[in-house]
Design a protein around this motif. Sequence first.
Motif, PDB file in Angstrom:
ATOM      1  N   CYS A   5      32.196 -28.070  57.188  1.00 36.14           N
ATOM      2  CA  CYS A   5      32.028 -26.974  58.152  1.00 36.14           C
ATOM      3  C   CYS A   5      32.498 -27.429  59.538  1.00 36.14           C
ATOM      4  N   CYS A   8      29.193 -27.825  61.842  1.00 37.38           N
ATOM      5  CA  CYS A   8      28.123 -28.811  61.647  1.00 37.38           C
ATOM      6  C   CYS A   8      28.523 -29.971  60.762  1.00 37.38           C
ATOM      7  N   CYS A  35      30.072 -23.050  57.000  1.00 39.30           N
ATOM      8  CA  CYS A  35      28.956 -23.024  56.046  1.00 39.30           C
ATOM      9  C   CYS A  35      28.328 -21.626  56.017  1.00 39.30           C
ATOM     10  N   HIS A  39      26.219 -20.857  59.914  1.00 38.38           N
ATOM     11  CA  HIS A  39      27.352 -20.602  60.810  1.00 38.38           C
ATOM     12  C   HIS A  39      28.266 -19.471  60.367  1.00 38.38           C
TER      13      HIS A  39
HETATM   14 ZN    ZN Z   1      27.831 -25.247  59.510  1.00 39.48          ZN
END
Ligand code: ZN
Length: 455
Positions: A5, A8, A35, A39
């Motif tokens: 991602c 993150c 993700c 997100h």
């Molecule tokens: Zn993420």
Amino acid sequence: MVRRCIYCGTETDLSKSDIIPDALTNGKIINPNVCRVAHNNKFSDMFEDEVISKLAFITNELDIKSSKGNQYARYAANVIVDGTEYTTKMNADTDLFNKKIMRSVDGKSLIGPMDKIKKMKGIDYGKVTETDINQIEIEKKVSIDMGVFFGQKIHRLAAKIAFEWYCLNNNVTSKLSAFESVIEFIITGEGTDPVQIIGKEDIYGLINQMSDLGNHSLFSYVAGDGSVNVLVSLFGIVIYNVRICDSIIPECPYNAMFLTINLDAKKTGFKSVSKKALEQELQKGFQQVGMFNGFQVMCPCNINDNSMTCKMLYFLSSVYDANLPFNDESAEELIVVIKKHLNKVLNISALTIRGLKRFVNEHKGNIEKGIVFNPYGTNMKAIFTFYLIFATGIAENQIHSFEDLSEFVRTKFAGKEIAISEELCNILQKEMMESEHYSDIIKEGAKSIEEMRFD
Ligand SMILES: [Zn+2]
């Protein structure tokens, strides 16, 4: 290589993020490295949904449908019938009166379908009157909350769009530390706000030359201070500058890029390493075809490459790399700039094939019964759109495709931008009403438009 991602760094449960929320565009662009929950889905509640609902009138007018509900957004409006003002939430002008009962602003009157009114309890039938509803006479008032363009939520949305698009084009498949600041702002709304609203008219001018009104456009560049930035133009109404990072990073070689998505979902754009590299591409893209009075005559090698104009405009302009993003306009001045573009965009929206087909579909019942114009009509956009249908219905005009119609409009109204004014609509309405069988001509025109296809 493992994909992660971009917000993150997790490898698990990646999903496809609509870079521009589905409800704001007819044309998708997707970043697959986001993700699913934290997100992607959660952004809807955090900032996207509120912006989408506040822009509902614009997306509705521009015929943008959310693919999830497959319908146009509802928006709040006041409508005036026989001097009485009613408040409603509406989807289309035509379903205003046949679906539900509306209460007037002063609370004294109700309006709605007769069968529904009759079913209501406590109605004094002596006070019920029938009204002939002619769509064209209805005056509609919509107020747009201008604050939506200045709020933190739209800043987060602009930053998200810019960041995901920039990462997509640079094949970023993990979380990079250079983006920490912009990521923090998108996911928490805190830290330094990397977004500034643009007030400079020449930037709007440049983007509008590279796109059409109503388009969303993205434009990446390296500013005078070396920082990497993306301009995000929403509908050509408002432009934001998003600072992605302080300098070019090795993981992201592409920094001179452009993309525009029009209302019929067509995309045009290019992707280049730098302005310098773009210059070389431009030189290669032309060939000398001869000499004329001592001048070289150059021609594009590939005449089907419609990104050529965009490349030229990007290369020739320098308005963006000098002193952006700083501007000195006050909030009041910015509102004037945005309102001006907003009015222009709402005026052109009738001119998409999607818009015309929708209009024909929504007015089908009345068209088949035979349209009868009221000489005192006030709904200018409806009059203008009926005129386009009317023009299509006249056999001598030879309008068989949307291109034919666009060409007719260009010739008739001399230019790309048409100001739909009261004066113009009066003339058009008169022209239609002077034609003996105008309702039959409109019927014919509607039939042709229904048969027109998207290319
Ligand atoms: Zn993420």
